[in-house]
Design a protein around this motif. Structure first.
Motif, PDB file in Angstrom:
ATOM      1  N   ILE A  64     -14.244  -8.568 -46.291  1.00 15.69           N
ATOM      2  CA  ILE A  64     -15.588  -7.704 -45.547  1.00 15.69           C
ATOM      3  C   ILE A  64     -14.779  -6.507 -46.698  1.00 15.69           C
ATOM      4  CG2 ILE A  64     -15.771  -5.760 -44.087  1.00 15.69           C
ATOM      5  CD1 ILE A  64     -14.335  -7.388 -41.649  1.00 15.69           C
ATOM      6  N   ARG A  92     -20.142   0.132 -43.851  1.00 18.42           N
ATOM      7  CA  ARG A  92     -19.629  -1.471 -43.832  1.00 18.42           C
ATOM      8  C   ARG A  92     -19.883  -1.835 -42.264  1.00 18.42           C
ATOM      9  NH1 ARG A  92     -13.608  -0.086 -43.049  1.00 18.42           N
ATOM     10  NH2 ARG A  92     -13.519  -0.369 -41.275  1.00 18.42           N
ATOM     11  N   GLU A 116     -17.537  -5.314 -36.709  1.00 18.81           N
ATOM     12  CA  GLU A 116     -16.894  -4.797 -35.608  1.00 18.81           C
ATOM     13  C   GLU A 116     -17.684  -3.718 -35.049  1.00 18.81           C
ATOM     14  OE1 GLU A 116     -14.763  -5.886 -32.149  1.00 18.81           O
ATOM     15  OE2 GLU A 116     -15.625  -7.709 -34.183  1.00 18.81           O
ATOM     16  N   ARG A 148     -19.272   0.999 -39.938  1.00 23.23           N
ATOM     17  CA  ARG A 148     -19.540   2.181 -40.754  1.00 23.23           C
ATOM     18  C   ARG A 148     -20.073   2.817 -41.579  1.00 23.23           C
ATOM     19  NH1 ARG A 148     -13.797   3.836 -39.751  1.00 23.23           N
ATOM     20  NH2 ARG A 148     -13.179   3.520 -37.651  1.00 23.23           N
ATOM     21  N   CYS A 199     -12.671   5.478 -43.515  1.00 23.00           N
ATOM     22  CA  CYS A 199     -11.996   6.482 -42.896  1.00 23.00           C
ATOM     23  C   CYS A 199     -12.527   7.680 -42.607  1.00 23.00           C
ATOM     24  CB  CYS A 199     -10.672   6.657 -43.177  1.00 23.00           C
ATOM     25  SG  CYS A 199     -10.460   8.091 -44.143  1.00 23.00           S
ATOM     26  N   SER A 237      -1.514  11.336 -39.275  1.00 22.05           N
ATOM     27  CA  SER A 237      -1.922  11.043 -40.759  1.00 22.05           C
ATOM     28  C   SER A 237      -2.463  12.086 -40.794  1.00 22.05           C
ATOM     29  CB  SER A 237      -1.975   9.065 -40.756  1.00 22.05           C
ATOM     30  OG  SER A 237      -3.163   9.155 -39.508  1.00 22.05           O
ATOM     31  N   TRP A 238      -3.507  12.144 -39.914  1.00 18.17           N
ATOM     32  CA  TRP A 238      -4.831  12.961 -40.414  1.00 18.17           C
ATOM     33  C   TRP A 238      -4.480  14.383 -40.241  1.00 18.17           C
ATOM     34  CZ3 TRP A 238     -10.312  12.420 -39.958  1.00 18.17           C
ATOM     35  CH2 TRP A 238     -11.003  11.231 -40.065  1.00 18.17           C
ATOM     36  N   CYS A 252      -1.003   5.342 -40.155  1.00 17.39           N
ATOM     37  CA  CYS A 252      -2.377   4.736 -40.060  1.00 17.39           C
ATOM     38  C   CYS A 252      -3.188   6.068 -39.988  1.00 17.39           C
ATOM     39  CB  CYS A 252      -2.265   3.780 -38.699  1.00 17.39           C
ATOM     40  SG  CYS A 252      -3.992   3.790 -38.009  1.00 17.39           S
ATOM     41  N   ILE A 253      -4.528   5.424 -40.507  1.00 11.83           N
ATOM     42  CA  ILE A 253      -5.492   6.574 -40.879  1.00 11.83           C
ATOM     43  C   ILE A 253      -7.042   6.264 -39.923  1.00 11.83           C
ATOM     44  CG2 ILE A 253      -4.905   7.398 -42.897  1.00 11.83           C
ATOM     45  CD1 ILE A 253      -6.852   5.547 -44.317  1.00 11.83           C
ATOM     46  N   GLY A 254      -6.851   4.950 -39.040  1.00 11.87           N
ATOM     47  CA  GLY A 254      -7.974   4.658 -38.196  1.00 11.87           C
ATOM     48  C   GLY A 254      -9.048   4.715 -39.415  1.00 11.87           C
ATOM     49  N   CYS A 255      -8.626   3.534 -40.138  1.00 15.04           N
ATOM     50  CA  CYS A 255     -10.312   3.166 -41.206  1.00 15.04           C
ATOM     51  C   CYS A 255     -10.675   1.635 -40.168  1.00 15.04           C
ATOM     52  CB  CYS A 255      -9.960   2.906 -42.714  1.00 15.04           C
ATOM     53  SG  CYS A 255      -9.009   1.560 -42.348  1.00 15.04           S
ATOM     54  N   GLY A 256     -10.055   1.315 -39.649  1.00 18.75           N
ATOM     55  CA  GLY A 256     -10.657   0.385 -38.502  1.00 18.75           C
ATOM     56  C   GLY A 256     -10.690  -0.915 -39.680  1.00 18.75           C
ATOM     57  N   LEU A 257      -9.959  -1.235 -40.463  1.00 17.79           N
ATOM     58  CA  LEU A 257     -10.088  -2.358 -41.563  1.00 17.79           C
ATOM     59  C   LEU A 257      -9.841  -3.783 -40.493  1.00 17.79           C
ATOM     60  CD1 LEU A 257     -12.027  -2.454 -44.257  1.00 17.79           C
ATOM     61  CD2 LEU A 257      -9.958  -2.570 -45.309  1.00 17.79           C
ATOM     62  N   ALA A 293      -9.496  -3.942 -37.956  1.00 21.00           N
ATOM     63  CA  ALA A 293     -10.419  -4.387 -36.317  1.00 21.00           C
ATOM     64  C   ALA A 293     -11.210  -5.472 -37.282  1.00 21.00           C
ATOM     65  CB  ALA A 293     -10.540  -2.833 -35.606  1.00 21.00           C
ATOM     66  N   ASP A 294     -11.579  -5.151 -37.936  1.00 21.41           N
ATOM     67  CA  ASP A 294     -13.018  -5.095 -38.509  1.00 21.41           C
ATOM     68  C   ASP A 294     -12.482  -6.841 -39.376  1.00 21.41           C
ATOM     69  OD1 ASP A 294     -14.592  -3.550 -37.951  1.00 21.41           O
ATOM     70  OD2 ASP A 294     -15.191  -2.739 -40.185  1.00 21.41           O
ATOM     71  N   LYS A 344      -9.678 -10.646 -33.030  1.00 23.05           N
ATOM     72  CA  LYS A 344     -10.548  -9.524 -32.353  1.00 23.05           C
ATOM     73  C   LYS A 344      -9.369  -9.417 -31.242  1.00 23.05           C
ATOM     74  CE  LYS A 344     -14.823 -11.256 -31.911  1.00 23.05           C
ATOM     75  NZ  LYS A 344     -15.269 -10.992 -32.873  1.00 23.05           N
ATOM     76  N   LEU A 382      -8.709   0.038 -31.722  1.00 23.39           N
ATOM     77  CA  LEU A 382      -8.293   1.374 -32.445  1.00 23.39           C
ATOM     78  C   LEU A 382      -9.044   2.765 -31.236  1.00 23.39           C
ATOM     79  CD1 LEU A 382     -11.022   2.261 -35.721  1.00 23.39           C
ATOM     80  CD2 LEU A 382      -8.799   1.694 -35.726  1.00 23.39           C
ATOM     81  N   ASP A 387      -7.431   6.440 -30.760  1.00 23.59           N
ATOM     82  CA  ASP A 387      -7.725   8.058 -31.338  1.00 23.59           C
ATOM     83  C   ASP A 387      -7.276   7.938 -32.628  1.00 23.59           C
ATOM     84  OD1 ASP A 387      -7.861   9.432 -29.196  1.00 23.59           O
ATOM     85  OD2 ASP A 387      -6.103   9.363 -28.252  1.00 23.59           O
ATOM     86  N   LEU A 388      -7.522   7.192 -33.612  1.00 26.90           N
ATOM     87  CA  LEU A 388      -7.623   7.277 -35.077  1.00 26.90           C
ATOM     88  C   LEU A 388      -6.685   6.461 -35.342  1.00 26.90           C
ATOM     89  CD1 LEU A 388      -8.708  11.316 -35.842  1.00 26.90           C
ATOM     90  CD2 LEU A 388     -10.096   8.739 -35.365  1.00 26.90           C
TER      91      LEU A 388
END
Lengths: 353, 148
Positions: free
Chosen positions: A3, A18, A21, A24, A76, A343-344, B98-103, B105-106, B111, B115, B117-118
Motif C-alpha cells: 500500500i 492513500r 479500507e 485518506r 495520520c 500518543s496524540w 499508536c497514532i491511529g494512521c490506519g496503515l 488496517a489498510d 481485515k 481504528l 479513538d485514534l
C-alpha cells in the motif's frame, strides 16, 4: 498488496492520499501556510521538512514553504490538527477530521459581533492577513441635512461659479455655445437635491444673487432628524482559512465588537544584544507583532526590533527564521479539545517548550 | 495447478467448518461454492489427493507465508481459509504510541484491524499472526502474541 501513497503537486500545493479500507487525504495550501514549522515538529514520522522560510518569504521564491515526503507520510492527520491556520487539511472518506469527535482540535476563534460593530473598518485595515471584509451601507446624505434651494434662472448669468464652488457636486450647468436665436451660454442649471447639503456656499458666492437657499438644520436644529436615518449598517466577514487569530481586530476595535481566542499561551523574548536587525522576523511574522522603530536620524538603520506580544500567537516562525538565534518563542499552554489517544496528547503536548 | 491447490485448500476448510458444526449449505455459502461441489469435496470426489497433500503443506507454513500464498491464489476468500485452517490463536496488543494512521488496517489482508479513538484494535478472531501489520507500523506499536 503493497500500500503506497500517491502525491499530486499543483504549483506550490500538494495532495497526498492513500486509498484502501478508507480514503485518506492530506491537502496543503502554500498561500495559507505561515511557515511556522509546527507541522514539522509534530509529524511523528519526520515526513515534513520546513523549507528555507527566511529566503522564501524575503525573495518571494517560487518554492513551497514545506515539503512532505509521501514515502514517509503515514497520513495520520496530526499536522493538520496542529496547523495554526488551515494550510493543511485532512480528510477521511471526504470528511474533514475537523468534523470528527475522535480527533482533537486546537481551540481558537475570531468573531465580530455585528450588533456591536459600527463598521469603521479599523479591523479590516489592521488585519495582517487581509482576512476581514467589512461591507457597509452609509446613511443617505440627503436625509441628514434638509433645506430649500432655488435658483432664479431669469437672474442667473450662467457664470458657473456655483458649480465650481459646490463642495457636494450638486450643481450642474449645461454649458453650450450661444447662437443667434438663443444668445445664452447655458441651456439649463440643475441642483441635485439628494446631493445638496445646504451649506449655502453657492448662495454666498453668486455674483448676481440668483440663488435662494436655507438650511433647515441651521434654522430649527435637528428636531426633524430621524435617528434611524443616521446609522451606518453593514456586515462583517472573517475568512477563517487565512485568519491567524492574532488579536489585532480585537485590540483595535473601538467598540469591543471583535473577540479573539488564541490557542497558545507563551512568551516571546528578543535578545537585543544579539539581534542584528536583519528584519527576517519582521517579514515572516504573520501577525505583525514585530517592527522596527522609526529611525530619527536620516540614513541610520534601526538598531533593534520592537515587539508587541498582544498580537503574538506564539507560532515560532520568527524563532525559526532568526539567523542569529536572538528570538526565543516559548509555548506554555495549548488550548485544545480532548483526545483519548495518549500518543496524540503527547505529541500535541510536545509543542510546549 | 493453482486451481488444484485452491481446491485442496477449500477441501481442508470445508472439512474444518463441518467439524465446527456448520451445515453443508452454510459451508457452501461461506466458501462461495455450489452446494453439490461441497458435497463432492467432502466425499473425496472431483479432487486429487495430491492437491490435498500440497494444501496441507501450505497450511503448515509460517502464518505470513500461508496467508500470502493463499491470498495470491484466492484473494479475498483467503481470509476464511486462513482463519479456519490456522492451528494457532493470536492476540494483538496495541501500545499507547499508536497514532491511529490506519496503515495496519489498510494493509491487513485478514481485515482484522479497525481504528477506535485514534487507536488500532485487532480482532483476535481474525488475526492470523502474519505480523504484516507490525512490519508496516511507523511507530512500532503492534505486538502480536500467540495464545494457543
Amino acid at each position: 498488496m503493497m500500500i503506497s501513497n500517491t502525491k499530486e503537486v499543483q504549483a506550490l500545493d500538494f495532495e497526498i492520499s492513500r486509498s484502501a479500507e478508507e480514503k485518506r487525504e492530506l491537502l496543503y495550501k502554500d498561500d495559507i501556510c505561515i511557515g511556522c514549522g509546527i507541522c514539522e515538529k509534530t509529524c511523528p514520522v519526520d515526513a515534513i521538512e520546513l523549507g528555507s522560510i527566511g529566503a522564501i518569504v524575503r525573495t518571494g521564491a517560487d518554492v513551497p514553504k514545506i515539503v512532505c515526503d509521501e514515502d514517509k507520510c503515514v497520513l495520520c492527520g496530526m499536522c493538520s490538527v496542529v496547523c495554526p491556520v488551515d494550510a493543511l487539511e485532512f480528510k477521511i472518506d471526504d470528511e474533514s477530521i475537523k468534523d470528527m469527535d475522535e480527533y482533537p482540535q486546537l481551540i481558537n476563534s475570531a468573531e465580530i459581533n455585528d450588533d456591536t460593530c459600527i463598521y469603521c473598518k479599523a479591523c479590516e485595515t489592521a488585519c495582517p492577513r487581509d482576512s476581514i471584509t467589512i461591507a457597509r451601507n452609509l446613511p443617505d446624505r440627503s436625509k441628514l441635512v434638509t433645506g430649500e434651494i432655488d435658483i432664479d434662472k431669469e437672474t442667473c448669468i450662467d457664470c458657473g461659479i456655483c458649480e465650481e464652488m459646490c463642495p457636494a457636486d450638486a450643481i450642474t450647468i449645461e454649458h453650450k455655445l450661444p447662437t443667434p436665436d438663443d444668445p445664452t451660454v447655458s441651456s439649463d442649471i440643475i441642483v441635485d437635491k439628494d446631493k445638496c447639503v445646504y451649506c449655502l456656499i453657492c448662495k454666498k458666492s453668486c455674483p448676481v444673487s440668483a440663488i435662494k437657499a436655507a438650511c433647515r438644520s441651521c434654522s430649527y436644529g435637528e428636531y426633524d432628524l430621524n435617528p434611524e436615518d443616521t446609522v451606518t449598517t453593514g456586515s462583517s466577514f472573517i475568512d477563517h482559512e487565512t485568519c491567524v487569530k492574532c488579536g489585532w481586530c480585537q485590540e483595535i476595535c473601538p467598540v469591543d465588537a471583535a473577540t479573539v481566542v488564541k490557542t497558545f499561551k507563551g512568551e516571546l523574548h528578543i535578545d537585543q544584544d544579539t539581534c542584528q536587525a536583519c528584519g527576517a522576523c519582521v517579514d515572516i511574522c504573520p501577525c505583525n507583532v514585530l517592527s522596527f522603530p522609526q529611525s530619527t536620524v536620516p540614513g541610520k538603520s534601526p538598531e533593534k526590533v520592537m515587539s508587541d506580544e498582544n498580537y503574538c500567537i506564539y507560532c515560532g516562525a520568527c524563532d525559526n527564521v532568526c539567523p542569529v538565534k536572538a528570538i526565543e518563542v516559548k509555548r506554555t499552554d495549548i488550548n485544545h479539545t480532548p483526545t483519548k489517544s495518549k500518543s496524540w496528547e503527547k505529541q500535541i503536548d510536545s509543542l510546549k517548550t | 495447478m493453482p486451481k488444484h491447490i485452491v481446491s485442496g485448500l477449500k477441501y481442508l476448510t470445508a472439512v474444518e467448518l463441518i467439524r465446527d458444526g456448520y451445515s453443508q449449505k452454510e459451508v457452501a455459502k461461506i466458501l462461495e461454492m455450489d452446494r453439490s461441489t461441497v458435497s463432492h469435496y467432502l466425499n473425496g470426489r472431483n479432487l486429487s489427493w495430491n492437491s490435498i497433500e500440497i494444501a496441507k503443506i501450505i497450511t503448515e507454513f509460517c502464518p505470513k507465508d500461508f496467508l500470502i500464498l493463499t491470498y495470491a491464489l484466492m484473494q479475498e476468500k483467503a481470509r476464511i481459509v486462513v482463519k479456519t485452517c490456522s492451528n494457532s490463536k493470536y492476540k494483538g496488543i496495541i501500545k499507547e504510541s499508536c497514532i491511529g494512521c490506519g496503515l495496519c488496517a489498510d494493509i491487513c489482508l485478514m481485515k482484522a484491524i479497525v481504528l477506535n479513538d485514534l487507536k488500532a484494535q485487532i480482532d483476535s478472531n481474525w488475526c492470523c499472526g502474519c505480523l504484516i501489520c507490525g512490519e508496516s507500523c511507523p511507530t512500532n506499536s503492534i505486538e502480536i502474541l500467540e495464545v494457543k
